[in-house]
Design a protein around this motif. Structure first.
Motif, PDB file in Angstrom:
ATOM      1  N   PRO A   1       0.815  -1.213   0.000  1.00 51.61           N
ATOM      2  CA  PRO A   1       0.000   0.000   0.000  1.00 51.61           C
ATOM      3  C   PRO A   1       0.850   1.265   0.000  1.00 51.61           C
ATOM      4  O   PRO A   1       1.959   1.291   0.542  1.00 51.61           O
ATOM      5  CB  PRO A   1      -0.803  -0.121   1.300  1.00 51.61           C
ATOM      6  CG  PRO A   1      -0.007  -1.034   2.171  1.00 51.61           C
ATOM      7  CD  PRO A   1       0.660  -2.000   1.239  1.00 51.61           C
TER       8      PRO A   1
ATOM      9  N   ILE B   1       1.451   4.746   1.505  1.00 53.71           N
ATOM     10  CA  ILE B   1       1.130   5.410   2.762  1.00 53.71           C
ATOM     11  C   ILE B   1       1.615   6.856   2.701  1.00 53.71           C
ATOM     12  O   ILE B   1       2.811   7.115   2.556  1.00 53.71           O
ATOM     13  CB  ILE B   1       1.805   4.704   3.962  1.00 53.71           C
ATOM     14  CG1 ILE B   1       1.523   3.191   3.947  1.00 53.71           C
ATOM     15  CG2 ILE B   1       1.349   5.346   5.272  1.00 53.71           C
ATOM     16  CD1 ILE B   1       0.082   2.813   4.132  1.00 53.71           C
TER      17      ILE B   1
ATOM     18  N   CYS C   1       5.412  -1.425   2.614  1.00 55.63           N
ATOM     19  CA  CYS C   1       4.579  -0.371   2.037  1.00 55.63           C
ATOM     20  C   CYS C   1       5.410   0.537   1.134  1.00 55.63           C
ATOM     21  O   CYS C   1       6.631   0.386   1.025  1.00 55.63           O
ATOM     22  CB  CYS C   1       3.911   0.456   3.134  1.00 55.63           C
ATOM     23  SG  CYS C   1       5.027   1.575   4.023  1.00 55.63           S
TER      24      CYS C   1
ATOM     25  N   ALA D   1      -5.866  10.933  -0.388  1.00 60.68           N
ATOM     26  CA  ALA D   1      -6.542   9.693   0.010  1.00 60.68           C
ATOM     27  C   ALA D   1      -7.963   9.635  -0.547  1.00 60.68           C
ATOM     28  O   ALA D   1      -8.414   8.586  -1.019  1.00 60.68           O
ATOM     29  CB  ALA D   1      -6.564   9.572   1.533  1.00 60.68           C
TER      30      ALA D   1
ATOM     31  N   ASP E   1      -3.232   4.922  -0.264  1.00 65.76           N
ATOM     32  CA  ASP E   1      -4.122   3.940   0.374  1.00 65.76           C
ATOM     33  C   ASP E   1      -4.418   4.237   1.837  1.00 65.76           C
ATOM     34  O   ASP E   1      -5.427   3.772   2.373  1.00 65.76           O
ATOM     35  CB  ASP E   1      -3.493   2.546   0.268  1.00 65.76           C
ATOM     36  CG  ASP E   1      -3.299   2.112  -1.166  1.00 65.76           C
ATOM     37  OD1 ASP E   1      -4.302   2.071  -1.906  1.00 65.76           O
ATOM     38  OD2 ASP E   1      -2.154   1.834  -1.574  1.00 65.76           O
ATOM     39  N   ALA E   2      -3.549   4.982   2.494  1.00 59.01           N
ATOM     40  CA  ALA E   2      -3.748   5.296   3.903  1.00 59.01           C
ATOM     41  C   ALA E   2      -2.933   6.520   4.250  1.00 59.01           C
ATOM     42  O   ALA E   2      -1.981   6.877   3.543  1.00 59.01           O
ATOM     43  CB  ALA E   2      -3.336   4.116   4.787  1.00 59.01           C
TER      44      ALA E   2
ATOM     45  N   ILE F   1      -8.307   6.023   5.687  1.00 58.28           N
ATOM     46  CA  ILE F   1      -7.543   5.521   6.828  1.00 58.28           C
ATOM     47  C   ILE F   1      -6.635   6.616   7.347  1.00 58.28           C
ATOM     48  O   ILE F   1      -5.872   7.215   6.585  1.00 58.28           O
ATOM     49  CB  ILE F   1      -6.708   4.291   6.425  1.00 58.28           C
ATOM     50  CG1 ILE F   1      -7.636   3.151   5.975  1.00 58.28           C
ATOM     51  CG2 ILE F   1      -5.805   3.838   7.576  1.00 58.28           C
ATOM     52  CD1 ILE F   1      -6.907   2.044   5.233  1.00 58.28           C
TER      53      ILE F   1
ATOM     54  N   ALA G   1      -1.355   1.492   9.840  1.00 56.25           N
ATOM     55  CA  ALA G   1      -1.918   1.951   8.561  1.00 56.25           C
ATOM     56  C   ALA G   1      -1.835   0.859   7.511  1.00 56.25           C
ATOM     57  O   ALA G   1      -2.768   0.654   6.729  1.00 56.25           O
ATOM     58  CB  ALA G   1      -1.175   3.205   8.093  1.00 56.25           C
TER      59      ALA G   1
ATOM     60  N   ALA H   1      -4.982  -0.874   5.655  1.00 55.85           N
ATOM     61  CA  ALA H   1      -5.037  -0.794   4.190  1.00 55.85           C
ATOM     62  C   ALA H   1      -5.168  -2.180   3.559  1.00 55.85           C
ATOM     63  O   ALA H   1      -5.920  -2.369   2.603  1.00 55.85           O
ATOM     64  CB  ALA H   1      -3.781  -0.084   3.671  1.00 55.85           C
ATOM     65  N   ARG H   2      -4.447  -3.148   4.090  1.00 54.22           N
ATOM     66  CA  ARG H   2      -4.522  -4.500   3.533  1.00 54.22           C
ATOM     67  C   ARG H   2      -5.881  -5.127   3.761  1.00 54.22           C
ATOM     68  O   ARG H   2      -6.411  -5.802   2.877  1.00 54.22           O
ATOM     69  CB  ARG H   2      -3.408  -5.355   4.137  1.00 54.22           C
ATOM     70  CG  ARG H   2      -2.035  -5.026   3.557  1.00 54.22           C
ATOM     71  CD  ARG H   2      -0.946  -5.851   4.173  1.00 54.22           C
ATOM     72  NE  ARG H   2       0.314  -5.640   3.471  1.00 54.22           N
ATOM     73  CZ  ARG H   2       1.490  -6.023   3.937  1.00 54.22           C
ATOM     74  NH1 ARG H   2       1.565  -6.635   5.119  1.00 54.22           N
ATOM     75  NH2 ARG H   2       2.591  -5.820   3.244  1.00 54.22           N
TER      76      ARG H   2
ATOM     77  N   LYS I   1      -8.659  -3.506   4.167  1.00 53.55           N
ATOM     78  CA  LYS I   1      -9.633  -2.759   3.376  1.00 53.55           C
ATOM     79  C   LYS I   1      -9.683  -3.277   1.949  1.00 53.55           C
ATOM     80  O   LYS I   1     -10.730  -3.357   1.327  1.00 53.55           O
ATOM     81  CB  LYS I   1      -9.270  -1.272   3.389  1.00 53.55           C
ATOM     82  CG  LYS I   1     -10.303  -0.380   2.720  1.00 53.55           C
ATOM     83  CD  LYS I   1      -9.942   1.099   2.876  1.00 53.55           C
ATOM     84  CE  LYS I   1     -10.993   1.997   2.234  1.00 53.55           C
ATOM     85  NZ  LYS I   1     -10.640   3.437   2.397  1.00 53.55           N
ATOM     86  N   LYS I   2      -8.490  -3.622   1.419  1.00 55.28           N
ATOM     87  CA  LYS I   2      -8.434  -4.136   0.055  1.00 55.28           C
ATOM     88  C   LYS I   2      -9.071  -5.516  -0.051  1.00 55.28           C
ATOM     89  O   LYS I   2      -9.608  -5.894  -1.065  1.00 55.28           O
ATOM     90  CB  LYS I   2      -6.980  -4.189  -0.413  1.00 55.28           C
ATOM     91  CG  LYS I   2      -6.399  -2.807  -0.711  1.00 55.28           C
ATOM     92  CD  LYS I   2      -4.985  -2.928  -1.269  1.00 55.28           C
ATOM     93  CE  LYS I   2      -4.435  -1.568  -1.653  1.00 55.28           C
ATOM     94  NZ  LYS I   2      -3.073  -1.660  -2.227  1.00 55.28           N
TER      95      LYS I   2
END
Length: 347
Positions: free
Chosen positions: A5, A7, A35, A114, A120-121, A309, A339, A343-344, A346-347
């Protein structure tokens, strides 16, 4: 396809230690294995921080004006360069309009990136509330900025240190106001948000502890009725929705955190700011009395209920030792880790 992700990390108040913490945190190759970090701030400040922490020749700063131009390679720190700090006027440890404006704009930009899906976060270093208000932005902290710029009305703050997690019914208000804000609908909203946050972290069946407001939970109304009139009805409704609250009633505030540390709960709902903050910081902030220095300043702050996020360090700007290269980056490293986890999932 790269599954690490992206960040976005704000630099925080330029007069504080956020730039130094960022360099120290991103000097760890493991961060880049997990990340793709990018600092939202000023490249000049970050270059200064590289010198302050003694990483010249090891870390270089790569200014960009678009996320797509970042290279995300260990040894190079990508900086979304906003060019807001006049280095001739820059002074560590001093509250200023210039630094307040810069810190505020870093936050607005990371939120924008974002919301557009370019990152992603988000992770935030500390800002100074006096400085941002001096710059004309009347917010009491990051949480309120994020809520406003994401158009969110139901949100809360979560603090975390390892497996100790706390969410709050109210945060930046007076203690007198905090008592008045303990209402059934708000307590229920926070219980729901806490439950979802645990699931977002990969906890399939979260166990939630709900603190009382008054000593001994009011002793059946002898010194306070909030537990009877507001908190218990919220617990009953939450349980009817299938949320697991093992004790089925408010837990006395003086024992709930010991139980949480013992594994009784995955998260605790605190009724006000200090009820939740004090136990987290007693656990995460460790001062070495013999060496007269902090061995650890750990803990993270997560804004829940917003559509993006946001994780933050759980400490201030460090004005007292900014510019000295001595700040402990553990809280920022932990914030980045949280974070990544959000993010992981959420995906």
């Amino acid at each position: 396809m790269n599954n690490r992700p992206i960040i976005g990390i704000t630099m925080g108040d330029p007069a504080g230690n956020g730039s130094e913490l960022s360099v120290k945190a991103l000097a760890n190759p493991e961060v880049y294995e997990q990340c793709r970090p990018i600092i939202i701030g000023d490249a000049n400040c970050m270059e200064q921080a590289v010198r302050i922490v003694g990483k010249e020749g090891q870390i270089k700063i790569h200014p960009v004006h678009e996320v797509k131009d970042a290279i995300f390679e260990y040894g190079t720190i990508d900086v979304y360069d906003m060019g807001l700090v006049d280095m001739e006027k820059h002074v560590f440890g001093k509250v200023s309009k210039m630094c307040g404006e810069a810190a505020f704009q870093y936050v607005v930009k990371v939120i924008d990136l974002a919301m557009k899906g370019e990152i992603d976060a988000t992770v935030t270093n500390a800002l100074n509330k006096e400085a941002i208000n001096m710059a004309g932005h009347h917010y009491s902290g990051h949480t309120e900025i994020y809520a406003d710029y994401t158009h969110t009305s139901k949100y809360t703050m979560m603090l975390a240190h390892n497996d100790l997690r706390v969410v709050h019914v109210s945060t930046h208000v007076s203690l007198r106001q905090a008592c008045d804000l303990v209402k059934k609908d708000r307590v229920l909203d926070v219980i729901r948000i806490a439950n979802q946050a645990c699931k977002d972290l990969g906890i399939e069946e979260p166990k939630i502890g709900v603190a009382g407001l008054n000593p001994h939970c009011g002793e059946n109304g002898m010194f306070g009725t909030e537990e009877i009139e507001e908190i218990q009805p919220a617990i009953d409704e939450a349980m009817a929705e299938g949320i697991c609250i093992p004790e089925k009633k408010p837990t006395p505030p003086d024992t709930i955190f010991s139980k949480a540390l013992g594994g009784w709960y995955d998260i605790v709902v605190a009724m006000y700011h200090d009820q939740g903050h004090i136990p987290l910081k007693v656990k995460g902030f460790v001062y070495n009395r013999e060496l007269k220095k902090w061995d650890a300043v750990a803990g993270v702050n997560i804004t829940l209920g917003i559509p993006i996020i946001r994780v933050s360090v759980d400490h201030g700007t460090g004005f007292g030792h900014a510019g000295q290269g001595t700040a402990d980056e553990l809280s920022l490293v932990n914030s980045i880790d949280y974070a990544i986890r959000f993010a992981r999932n959420k995906k």
